[in-house]
Scaffold this motif. Structure first.
Motif, mmCIF file in Angstrom:
data_model
loop_
_atom_site.group_PDB
_atom_site.id
_atom_site.type_symbol
_atom_site.label_atom_id
_atom_site.label_comp_id
_atom_site.label_asym_id
_atom_site.label_seq_id
_atom_site.Cartn_x
_atom_site.Cartn_y
_atom_site.Cartn_z
ATOM 1 N N HIS A 218 0.859 -1.184 0.000
ATOM 2 C CA HIS A 218 0.000 0.000 0.000
ATOM 3 C C HIS A 218 0.899 1.240 0.000
ATOM 4 O O HIS A 218 1.777 1.359 0.856
ATOM 5 C CB HIS A 218 -0.862 0.053 1.257
ATOM 6 C CG HIS A 218 -1.785 -1.113 1.437
ATOM 7 N ND1 HIS A 218 -1.438 -2.226 2.157
ATOM 8 C CD2 HIS A 218 -3.039 -1.318 0.997
ATOM 9 C CE1 HIS A 218 -2.452 -3.079 2.165
ATOM 10 N NE2 HIS A 218 -3.436 -2.553 1.464
ATOM 11 N N CYS A 277 -7.652 1.036 -7.207
ATOM 12 C CA CYS A 277 -8.740 0.349 -6.492
ATOM 13 C C CYS A 277 -9.876 1.346 -6.280
ATOM 14 O O CYS A 277 -10.106 1.811 -5.153
ATOM 15 C CB CYS A 277 -8.246 -0.188 -5.150
ATOM 16 S SG CYS A 277 -6.823 -1.289 -5.268
ATOM 17 N N SER A 280 -12.949 0.743 -3.475
ATOM 18 C CA SER A 280 -12.473 0.820 -2.098
ATOM 19 C C SER A 280 -12.109 2.251 -1.731
ATOM 20 O O SER A 280 -12.445 2.743 -0.638
ATOM 21 C CB SER A 280 -11.262 -0.096 -1.901
ATOM 22 O OG SER A 280 -10.724 0.028 -0.604
ATOM 23 N N ASP A 306 -9.224 -4.543 -3.799
ATOM 24 C CA ASP A 306 -8.928 -4.474 -2.375
ATOM 25 C C ASP A 306 -9.696 -5.613 -1.708
ATOM 26 O O ASP A 306 -10.209 -6.506 -2.371
ATOM 27 C CB ASP A 306 -9.283 -3.103 -1.788
ATOM 28 C CG ASP A 306 -8.406 -2.722 -0.591
ATOM 29 O OD1 ASP A 306 -7.701 -3.595 -0.060
ATOM 30 O OD2 ASP A 306 -8.433 -1.560 -0.192
#
Length: 440
Positions: A218, A277, A280, A306
């Motif tokens: 991340h 993503c 999310s 995600d």
């Protein structure tokens, strides 16, 4: 006539190439898990004698979808803590539940449920990051889906390991155990810049170079991440990763929501990969990824869902549509991320991010036969002008009818082949009952 395992014929075939091509009345010949020929159906059926002939009228055949950022086992937390900001959601709800409940059994059941969901939605490969990755890898092998199993790393103690060093050691042991496996491979998966300190990140950077292994992480997900990084390390997250030797073409950076122009330029220069993503990010109000700017800068962008705790599904077809629409709004340009490019993110973009683009991601002779068939015989998908447009802007995962992974049919007529549907759903219900009734 040459004998082959399978011939798949469909009204439309989309190979996923730089031109956004689509072809009508096409067939794919498969043998030994490999695509051996593609062409007009009358030519292919005249040249090959298959053990199984699959006729899919009103369908579009595409490469299997690649979900490039998942936490598969978190399906067991689907709907547990909705409608909360990311920091509150993570620190006050998700991490406490994980500390109390995550175990090999939890990961097996949650990952198995996720794989069933993804396969029936057309996903043939996923890139995962979670605890007990060796358990998730075995679930993937058992269910026959392609997977990159992330060697998770946290500084803080958890149910999987006491510290970052033990995380890395356990990950390397899993990698050794999986040596020789084609369907399941590995990547380093340090959770985030704010949960992993310099020493383990330096070790991961060195091992990544030695082993030519991807690093899935991340990065730049929250608005305050850079400020925290500057306060702690004197550098923004991306600059810190660069200084540690991690900003390169092996980096698979999930989210990348808060980026400056300099960040985009540095990402492009390094050849790093970004995983978008959108659902999310929207649900957690994390912000908007500058996908159009990244693509214009030459960055490879992939697509991910995600985890199901923050999405709340693993539906990459829906993700394509949201990504395309959101990119237009963010760029203030209706031409941003057209349908064929959104499909590229969900297939070849993901394969390239994972270093698998020589094997999957497009329908190409010589590549592995990871294939998804989507019915376009629906009210909402007619009339037909452009099958790629219909796939991205009108299709839903319920229209996925058939899926092959490595040439093996894993979904037939919308149903998982050989699945333990009742058992999987029962186990999910049992977990919800246990977690939901636990004292808080």
């Amino acid at each position: 006539m040459q004998r082959v395992d399978t011939v798949i014929g469909a009204d439309w075939l989309v190979p996923v190439d730089e031109f956004g091509s689509s072809y009508s009345n096409q067939s794919v010949a498969i043998d030994g898990g490999v695509i051996v020929d593609i062409g007009p159906s009358d030519v292919i059926t005249g040249a090959y004698q298959p053990d199984e002939l699959v006729d899919l009228p009103h369908h579009v055949v595409i490469p299997g979808l690649v979900n490039t950022h998942t936490h598969a086992a978190m399906t067991l937390m689907r709907g547990f803590a909705d409608d909360l900001p990311l920091g509150v959601w993570l620190q006050d709800h998700i991490w406490p539940i994980e500390g109390e409940w995550v175990s090999p059994e939890f990961v097996w059941d949650g990952t198995s449920l996720a794989i069933a969901e993804m396969l029936t939605a057309g996903v043939t490969c996923f890139n995962d990051m979670y605890f007990f990755p060796e358990v998730a890898a075995q679930a993937a092998l058992d269910m026959g889906i392609r997977m990159v199993s992330g060697m998770i790393c946290f500084d803080m103690a958890n149910s999987y390991a006491a510290n970052a060093s033990e995380c890395i050691d356990k990950g390397l042991a899993m990698r050794a155990d999986l040596a020789g496996q084609d369907l399941v491979t590995t990547a380093f998966a340090p959770h985030a810049p704010y949960t992993v300190s310099d020493e383990p990140l330096l070790r991961i950077a060195e091992l990544s170079e030695q082993l030519n292994a991807r690093v899935h992480m991340h990065v730049c997900e929250t608005a305050d991440e850079d400020a925290t990084s500057v306060s702690t390390y004197g550098l923004t997250s991306l600059r810190r990763l660069d200084g540690l030797g991690l900003l390169n073409d092996r980096l698979v950076a999930a989210h990348m929501v808060h980026l400056s122009d300099d960040d985009i330029a540095a990402t492009a220069a390094a050849g790093a990969n970004v995983v978008h993503c959108p659902e999310s990010n929207l649900k957690l109000a994390s912000g908007f990824c500058r996908v159009d700017d990244l693509l214009r800068a030459g960055v490879n962008v992939a697509l991910g869902t995600d985890g199901a705790a923050s999405n709340n599904d693993l539906d990459l077809i829906a993700e394509m549509r949201v990504a395309a629409l959101l990119s237009k709004a963010v760029a203030s340009d209706a031409a941003a991320l057209p349908a064929h490019q959104a499909l590229h993110l969900a297939t070849l973009g993901g394969a390239k991010a994972l270093g698998l683009d020589d094997h999957i991601g497009s329908l190409t002779v010589g590549k592995r036969a990871d294939i998804t068939a989507v019915s376009l015989d629906e009210w909402s998908s007619q009339p037909m002008y452009n099958p790629i447009s219909q796939l991205v802007y009108t299709a839903t995962r319920s229209q996925v009818t058939d899926v092959w992974v490595d040439g093996v049919r894993r979904v037939k007529s919308g149903e998982l082949v050989g699945s333990q549907r009742a058992a999987l759903l029962h186990r999910a219900s049992e977990w919800a009952s246990q977690i939901g009734s636990a004292p808080r």
